[in-house]
Design a protein around this motif. Structure first.
Motif, short mmCIF file in Angstrom:
data_model
loop_
_atom_site.label_atom_id
_atom_site.label_comp_id
_atom_site.label_asym_id
_atom_site.label_seq_id
_atom_site.Cartn_x
_atom_site.Cartn_y
_atom_site.Cartn_z
N GLY A 35 19.07 -15.85 11.46
CA GLY A 35 19.67 -16.77 10.50
C GLY A 35 20.55 -17.76 11.23
O GLY A 35 20.56 -17.80 12.46
N LEU A 36 21.27 -18.53 10.47
CA LEU A 36 22.20 -19.50 11.05
C LEU A 36 23.60 -19.18 10.54
O LEU A 36 23.81 -19.05 9.34
CB LEU A 36 21.79 -20.92 10.66
N LEU A 37 24.54 -19.02 11.46
CA LEU A 37 25.92 -18.70 11.13
C LEU A 37 26.76 -19.94 11.40
O LEU A 37 26.85 -20.39 12.54
CB LEU A 37 26.41 -17.51 11.96
N LEU A 38 27.36 -20.46 10.33
CA LEU A 38 28.13 -21.70 10.44
C LEU A 38 29.58 -21.47 10.06
O LEU A 38 29.91 -20.54 9.32
CB LEU A 38 27.54 -22.77 9.53
N THR A 39 30.42 -22.35 10.53
CA THR A 39 31.84 -22.32 10.20
C THR A 39 32.05 -22.84 8.79
O THR A 39 31.55 -23.91 8.44
CB THR A 39 32.64 -23.19 11.19
N PRO A 40 32.78 -22.09 7.97
CA PRO A 40 33.07 -22.58 6.60
C PRO A 40 33.79 -23.93 6.66
O PRO A 40 34.62 -24.15 7.54
CB PRO A 40 33.98 -21.50 6.02
N GLY A 41 33.42 -24.80 5.75
CA GLY A 41 34.08 -26.10 5.66
C GLY A 41 33.44 -27.18 6.52
O GLY A 41 33.82 -28.34 6.43
N ASP A 42 32.48 -26.82 7.36
CA ASP A 42 31.83 -27.80 8.23
C ASP A 42 30.57 -28.32 7.53
O ASP A 42 29.46 -27.85 7.76
CB ASP A 42 31.49 -27.15 9.57
N SER A 62 27.72 -9.19 13.80
CA SER A 62 27.16 -7.84 13.92
C SER A 62 25.98 -7.64 12.97
O SER A 62 25.23 -6.69 13.11
CB SER A 62 28.23 -6.78 13.67
N TYR A 63 25.81 -8.55 12.03
CA TYR A 63 24.70 -8.48 11.09
C TYR A 63 23.68 -9.59 11.31
O TYR A 63 22.51 -9.40 11.09
CB TYR A 63 25.21 -8.59 9.64
N LEU A 64 24.16 -10.73 11.72
CA LEU A 64 23.31 -11.91 11.80
C LEU A 64 23.39 -12.49 13.21
O LEU A 64 24.48 -12.78 13.70
CB LEU A 64 23.80 -12.96 10.79
N GLU A 65 22.25 -12.64 13.85
CA GLU A 65 22.21 -13.25 15.17
C GLU A 65 21.84 -14.73 15.01
O GLU A 65 20.71 -15.05 14.62
CB GLU A 65 21.22 -12.52 16.06
N HIS A 66 22.81 -15.60 15.30
CA HIS A 66 22.61 -17.03 15.11
C HIS A 66 21.38 -17.51 15.88
O HIS A 66 21.23 -17.26 17.06
CB HIS A 66 23.85 -17.80 15.57
N GLY A 67 20.49 -18.19 15.16
CA GLY A 67 19.30 -18.75 15.77
C GLY A 67 18.14 -17.78 15.87
O GLY A 67 17.04 -18.16 16.24
N LYS A 68 18.37 -16.51 15.53
CA LYS A 68 17.29 -15.52 15.58
C LYS A 68 17.04 -14.90 14.21
O LYS A 68 15.90 -14.78 13.79
CB LYS A 68 17.62 -14.42 16.58
#
Length: 109
Positions: free
Chosen positions: A46-53, A38-44
């Motif tokens: 910022g980048l939203l990644l899975t923790p631990g990956d 709702s805050y960050l649009e992946h690829g637009k």
């Protein structure tokens, strides 16, 4: 800018951390939960990644260095999008929602 957020952060200010990072005008990588969409649009914005990956994190960092235009694109979009989360706009939206609900209730009577 890499923003690692523990699971509990969504309820204790994680959203504020993300918006503040967006305001810096730097490309951001957020390691966090789906609620951050709702805050960050992946690829637009910022980048939203899975923790631990760690492999995805390394790939994201490598991409930002290899593609400076993409990094600038993310930074610019994040900075612009952060304005929508300012306290003034937030309270304006709350006021509008309350006003609409009040008007709807009045029209029922």
């Amino acid at each position: 800018l890499v923003v690692p957020l523990p699971e509990r952060e969504i309820h204790t200010g994680g959203h504020t951390v993300i918006v503040n990072a967006m305001k810096l005008g730097k490309p951001i990588i957020v390691l966090g939960r789906a609620e951050y969409k709702s805050y960050l649009e992946h690829g637009k914005t910022g980048l939203l990644l899975t923790p631990g990956d760690s492999a995805s994190l390394r790939a994201a960092i490598d991409r930002l260095f290899a593609e400076p235009e993409f990094a600038r694109f993310l930074a610019r979009n994040a900075h612009e999008a952060a304005a929508a989360f300012s306290p003034e706009i937030f309270f304006e939206r709350v006021f509008e929602a309350v006003e609409a609900a009040f008007q709807a209730k009045l029209s029922q009577h």
